[in-house]
Motif scaffolding. Structure first.
Motif, short mmCIF file in Angstrom:
data_model
loop_
_atom_site.label_atom_id
_atom_site.label_comp_id
_atom_site.label_asym_id
_atom_site.label_seq_id
_atom_site.Cartn_x
_atom_site.Cartn_y
_atom_site.Cartn_z
N THR A 1 0.84 -1.21 0.00
CA THR A 1 0.00 0.00 0.00
C THR A 1 0.86 1.25 0.00
N ALA A 2 0.46 2.23 -0.79
CA ALA A 2 1.13 3.53 -0.84
C ALA A 2 0.05 4.60 -0.87
N THR A 3 0.43 5.85 -1.10
CA THR A 3 -0.54 6.94 -1.20
C THR A 3 -0.21 7.80 -2.41
N VAL A 4 -1.23 8.49 -2.91
CA VAL A 4 -1.06 9.40 -4.03
C VAL A 4 -1.87 10.65 -3.76
N GLU A 5 -1.39 11.80 -4.24
CA GLU A 5 -2.14 13.05 -4.13
C GLU A 5 -2.62 13.47 -5.52
N ALA A 6 -3.87 13.89 -5.60
CA ALA A 6 -4.46 14.27 -6.89
C ALA A 6 -5.56 15.30 -6.66
N PRO A 7 -5.87 16.10 -7.68
CA PRO A 7 -6.97 17.07 -7.58
C PRO A 7 -8.29 16.35 -7.32
N PRO A 8 -9.10 16.80 -6.38
CA PRO A 8 -10.33 16.09 -6.03
C PRO A 8 -11.36 16.00 -7.16
N GLU A 9 -11.35 16.96 -8.07
CA GLU A 9 -12.35 16.97 -9.14
C GLU A 9 -11.88 16.24 -10.40
N GLU A 10 -10.67 15.71 -10.37
CA GLU A 10 -10.16 14.98 -11.54
C GLU A 10 -10.89 13.64 -11.69
N THR A 11 -11.30 13.32 -12.90
CA THR A 11 -11.96 12.05 -13.17
C THR A 11 -10.92 10.99 -13.51
N VAL A 12 -11.02 9.84 -12.86
CA VAL A 12 -10.09 8.73 -13.10
C VAL A 12 -10.90 7.50 -13.50
N ALA A 13 -10.26 6.57 -14.20
CA ALA A 13 -10.99 5.41 -14.69
C ALA A 13 -10.09 4.18 -14.74
N VAL A 14 -10.71 3.02 -14.66
CA VAL A 14 -9.99 1.76 -14.79
C VAL A 14 -9.28 1.73 -16.14
N GLY A 15 -8.04 1.27 -16.13
CA GLY A 15 -7.24 1.22 -17.35
C GLY A 15 -6.26 2.36 -17.49
N GLU A 16 -6.50 3.46 -16.77
CA GLU A 16 -5.57 4.60 -16.83
C GLU A 16 -4.30 4.28 -16.04
N GLU A 17 -3.21 4.90 -16.45
CA GLU A 17 -1.93 4.69 -15.78
C GLU A 17 -1.42 6.01 -15.20
N PHE A 18 -0.66 5.92 -14.11
CA PHE A 18 -0.05 7.10 -13.53
C PHE A 18 1.24 6.72 -12.82
N VAL A 19 2.10 7.71 -12.61
CA VAL A 19 3.37 7.49 -11.93
C VAL A 19 3.15 7.56 -10.43
N LEU A 20 3.61 6.53 -9.72
CA LEU A 20 3.46 6.47 -8.28
C LEU A 20 4.83 6.55 -7.63
N ASP A 21 5.00 7.53 -6.77
CA ASP A 21 6.27 7.74 -6.08
C ASP A 21 6.17 7.12 -4.69
N THR A 22 6.92 6.05 -4.45
CA THR A 22 6.92 5.38 -3.14
C THR A 22 8.31 5.47 -2.54
N PRO A 23 8.45 5.21 -1.23
CA PRO A 23 9.78 5.23 -0.62
C PRO A 23 10.73 4.21 -1.25
N GLU A 24 10.17 3.12 -1.77
CA GLU A 24 11.00 2.06 -2.34
C GLU A 24 11.43 2.37 -3.78
N ALA A 25 10.50 2.92 -4.56
CA ALA A 25 10.79 3.16 -5.98
C ALA A 25 9.72 4.03 -6.61
N ILE A 26 10.05 4.60 -7.76
CA ILE A 26 9.07 5.30 -8.58
C ILE A 26 8.64 4.33 -9.67
#
Length: 217
Positions: free
Chosen positions: A68-93
């Motif tokens: 489990t990690a966390t991500v910050e994003a604008p609350p009004e942004e629409t997201v959908a299954v299949g979309e990809e994004f960069v996740l920055d974690t303590p272990e790796a990006i």
């Protein structure tokens, strides 16, 4: 002027009081920032409206394990299954693909605004493990074997073309796609020349070419 300084669009009291122009941020302050107009170089203080972001949990699946990690994003942004994004974690990006969106009361959906999402369910797609079923080159299925390939997510497999992995050499016969793969006309892919990237592949079916590689000897 610094090439790395943050730039914002605000009105300039000197040359553009009614329309926003590009300004360079010189110094951040409490509530206000000192900026310089790139049109007339006038320096003044202004309030910078920054888009609010909310923090959400992200569950990442990677080669049979999850974390489990966390991500910050604008609350009004629409997201959908299949979309990809960069996740920055303590272990790796890493690059992850959304496989499910969990709302309150454990409700699941395929599309939602970030503010309504409780947890992003994802899988890592920058580096993936692909399952391969290899049949003997005589066409029989009695001695089929299964191998796992660790490859970059954008590695492309093509029906009819050969692949080498370790001591294995095989020719791709068909490609079974994952449920979240998009942009393909068929599943599985079985026509010569059909292609898919590794992050979309559920399993490859192939014919063994290991022994035939030495047939010339």
């Amino acid at each position: 002027m610094s090439e790395t300084a943050e730039r914002v669009a605000v009105t300039c009291p000197s040359c553009s009081p009614d329309a926003e122009t590009v300004h360079e941020v010189l110094k951040e302050g409490s509530g206000h920032a000192t900026v310089r107009c790139t049109e007339c170089s006038h320096v003044h203080k202004t309030k910078i409206e920054r888009e609010e972001e909310v923090e959400r949990d992200v569950v990442v699946s990677q080669e049979g394990e999850s974390f489990t990690a966390t991500v910050e994003a604008p609350p009004e942004e629409t997201v959908a299954v299949g979309e990809e994004f960069v996740l920055d974690t303590p272990e790796a990006i890493m690059v992850v693909r959304i496989t499910d969106l969990q709302l309150g009361d454990e409700k699941r959906t395929e599309e939602a605004e970030v503010e309504d999402v409780e947890t992003f369910w994802t899988r890592a797609v920058d580096n993936v493990r692909v399952n391969v079923t290899i049949n003997p080159d005589d066409g029989s299925h009695d001695d089929s074997k299964s191998v796992k390939m660790d490859v970059p997510g954008d590695h492309e497999f093509v029906v009819g073309e050969s692949e080498e992995f370790g001591d294995e050499k095989f020719r791709v016969k068909s490609i079974a796609l994952r449920d979240d793969a998009a942009g393909y006309d068929f599943n599985p892919l079985g026509e010569k020349g059909d292609r898919a990237v590794a992050k979309d592949v559920k399993r490859l079916y192939a014919d063994d070419e290991t022994s035939s590689a030495w047939s010339a000897w």
